[in-house]
Design a protein around this motif. Structure first.
Motif, PDB file in Angstrom:
ATOM      1  N   ARG A  47      20.188  65.387  22.861  1.00 32.27           N
ATOM      2  CA  ARG A  47      21.453  64.682  23.067  1.00 32.27           C
ATOM      3  C   ARG A  47      22.430  65.546  23.854  1.00 32.27           C
ATOM      4  O   ARG A  47      23.094  65.080  24.795  1.00 32.27           O
ATOM      5  CB  ARG A  47      22.048  64.322  21.697  1.00 32.27           C
ATOM      6  CG  ARG A  47      22.513  62.910  21.585  1.00 32.27           C
ATOM      7  CD  ARG A  47      23.124  62.509  20.249  1.00 32.27           C
ATOM      8  NE  ARG A  47      23.195  63.474  19.177  1.00 32.27           N
ATOM      9  CZ  ARG A  47      22.329  63.561  18.166  1.00 32.27           C
ATOM     10  NH1 ARG A  47      21.318  62.730  18.089  1.00 32.27           N
ATOM     11  NH2 ARG A  47      22.483  64.477  17.233  1.00 32.27           N
ATOM     12  N   ASP A  48      22.524  66.835  23.496  1.00 28.57           N
ATOM     13  CA  ASP A  48      23.421  67.749  24.198  1.00 28.57           C
ATOM     14  C   ASP A  48      23.003  67.896  25.660  1.00 28.57           C
ATOM     15  O   ASP A  48      23.855  67.920  26.566  1.00 28.57           O
ATOM     16  CB  ASP A  48      23.435  69.122  23.534  1.00 28.57           C
ATOM     17  CG  ASP A  48      24.134  69.099  22.180  1.00 28.57           C
ATOM     18  OD1 ASP A  48      24.847  68.107  21.879  1.00 28.57           O
ATOM     19  OD2 ASP A  48      23.957  70.065  21.413  1.00 28.57           O
ATOM     20  N   LEU A  49      21.700  67.986  25.930  1.00 25.14           N
ATOM     21  CA  LEU A  49      21.188  68.118  27.294  1.00 25.14           C
ATOM     22  C   LEU A  49      21.515  66.876  28.113  1.00 25.14           C
ATOM     23  O   LEU A  49      21.963  66.977  29.265  1.00 25.14           O
ATOM     24  CB  LEU A  49      19.675  68.378  27.276  1.00 25.14           C
ATOM     25  CG  LEU A  49      19.008  68.560  28.631  1.00 25.14           C
ATOM     26  CD1 LEU A  49      19.566  69.793  29.357  1.00 25.14           C
ATOM     27  CD2 LEU A  49      17.507  68.666  28.476  1.00 25.14           C
ATOM     28  N   VAL A  50      21.325  65.704  27.530  1.00 24.89           N
ATOM     29  CA  VAL A  50      21.641  64.450  28.235  1.00 24.89           C
ATOM     30  C   VAL A  50      23.136  64.373  28.522  1.00 24.89           C
ATOM     31  O   VAL A  50      23.555  64.012  29.631  1.00 24.89           O
ATOM     32  CB  VAL A  50      21.157  63.226  27.426  1.00 24.89           C
ATOM     33  CG1 VAL A  50      21.702  61.932  27.996  1.00 24.89           C
ATOM     34  CG2 VAL A  50      19.638  63.174  27.366  1.00 24.89           C
ATOM     35  N   GLN A  51      23.966  64.714  27.547  1.00 31.48           N
ATOM     36  CA  GLN A  51      25.420  64.673  27.734  1.00 31.48           C
ATOM     37  C   GLN A  51      25.871  65.641  28.834  1.00 31.48           C
ATOM     38  O   GLN A  51      26.704  65.283  29.678  1.00 31.48           O
ATOM     39  CB  GLN A  51      26.137  65.015  26.419  1.00 31.48           C
ATOM     40  CG  GLN A  51      26.023  63.953  25.353  1.00 31.48           C
ATOM     41  CD  GLN A  51      26.697  62.646  25.769  1.00 31.48           C
ATOM     42  OE1 GLN A  51      27.679  62.625  26.506  1.00 31.48           O
ATOM     43  NE2 GLN A  51      26.133  61.547  25.305  1.00 31.48           N
ATOM     44  N   SER A  52      25.313  66.848  28.831  1.00 27.71           N
ATOM     45  CA  SER A  52      25.725  67.821  29.849  1.00 27.71           C
ATOM     46  C   SER A  52      25.214  67.406  31.233  1.00 27.71           C
ATOM     47  O   SER A  52      25.889  67.618  32.247  1.00 27.71           O
ATOM     48  CB  SER A  52      25.254  69.237  29.496  1.00 27.71           C
ATOM     49  OG  SER A  52      23.849  69.294  29.489  1.00 27.71           O
ATOM     50  N   SER A  53      24.026  66.786  31.298  1.00 25.06           N
ATOM     51  CA  SER A  53      23.498  66.315  32.586  1.00 25.06           C
ATOM     52  C   SER A  53      24.351  65.169  33.115  1.00 25.06           C
ATOM     53  O   SER A  53      24.632  65.103  34.312  1.00 25.06           O
ATOM     54  CB  SER A  53      22.053  65.836  32.446  1.00 25.06           C
ATOM     55  OG  SER A  53      21.215  66.892  32.061  1.00 25.06           O
ATOM     56  N   LEU A  54      24.751  64.272  32.237  1.00 27.49           N
ATOM     57  CA  LEU A  54      25.601  63.161  32.661  1.00 27.49           C
ATOM     58  C   LEU A  54      26.970  63.657  33.132  1.00 27.49           C
ATOM     59  O   LEU A  54      27.541  63.153  34.101  1.00 27.49           O
ATOM     60  CB  LEU A  54      25.803  62.158  31.514  1.00 27.49           C
ATOM     61  CG  LEU A  54      24.615  61.248  31.199  1.00 27.49           C
ATOM     62  CD1 LEU A  54      24.906  60.434  29.951  1.00 27.49           C
ATOM     63  CD2 LEU A  54      24.291  60.332  32.358  1.00 27.49           C
ATOM     64  N   ALA A  55      27.486  64.658  32.465  1.00 32.74           N
ATOM     65  CA  ALA A  55      28.792  65.202  32.830  1.00 32.74           C
ATOM     66  C   ALA A  55      28.715  65.911  34.183  1.00 32.74           C
ATOM     67  O   ALA A  55      29.717  65.963  34.919  1.00 32.74           O
ATOM     68  CB  ALA A  55      29.275  66.169  31.752  1.00 32.74           C
ATOM     69  N   ALA A  56      27.549  66.448  34.558  1.00 34.43           N
ATOM     70  CA  ALA A  56      27.391  67.168  35.807  1.00 34.43           C
ATOM     71  C   ALA A  56      27.224  66.235  37.015  1.00 34.43           C
ATOM     72  O   ALA A  56      27.364  66.669  38.161  1.00 34.43           O
ATOM     73  CB  ALA A  56      26.200  68.117  35.725  1.00 34.43           C
TER      74      ALA A  56
END
Length: 129
Positions: free
Chosen positions: A117-126
């Motif tokens: 979940r954290d990886l998906v959130q950080s990828s979306l934010a980037a």
């Protein structure tokens, strides 16, 4: 107790209506006692019914109205005891069980999901707008 004595004498002489009145007076006590011992309402109903049949068949052995409540309670206890002694608890050796089963997620699964979940959130934010 005088009225119970009269009902008891009539029931001992075969008066079913008198015994029916005795059952009505003591059914809550019999059910409550059986329920407390068995922790199961349906089994308690069966036990109370069996106890009243047993009591009717042995009315000649009760020593009087003052003794009837305790005598009936003893019969209820006897039937409850018979039921609980028959129960067998299934036992399984710990060696026979491969792993404890639980539908709950384990700590490793929870951590993996959080990392994903954290990886998906950080990828979306980037991503650019």
């Amino acid at each position: 107790m005088d009225e119970l004595g009269i009902l008891l004498a009539r029931a001992q002489n075969g008066d079913l209506e008198a015994y029916g009145e005795i059952v009505r007076r003591f059914q809550d006590m019999a059910m409550g006692y059986a329920s407390a011992l068995l922790k199961d309402t349906h089994l308690a109903e069966d036990v109370a019914q069996e106890a009243f049949v047993e009591a009717y068949l042995n009315l000649s052995s009760v020593y009087g109205a003052h003794a009837f409540p305790g005598w009936l309670r003893k019969i209820v206890f006897k039937f409850c005891n018979r039921l609980t002694r028959k129960k067998e608890v299934p036992l399984v050796a710990l060696d026979a069980v491969a792993e404890p089963y639980s539908r709950d997620k384990g700590p490793a699964e929870i951590l993996d999901e959080k990392d994903t979940r954290d990886l998906v959130q950080s990828s979306l934010a980037a991503l650019p707008e």
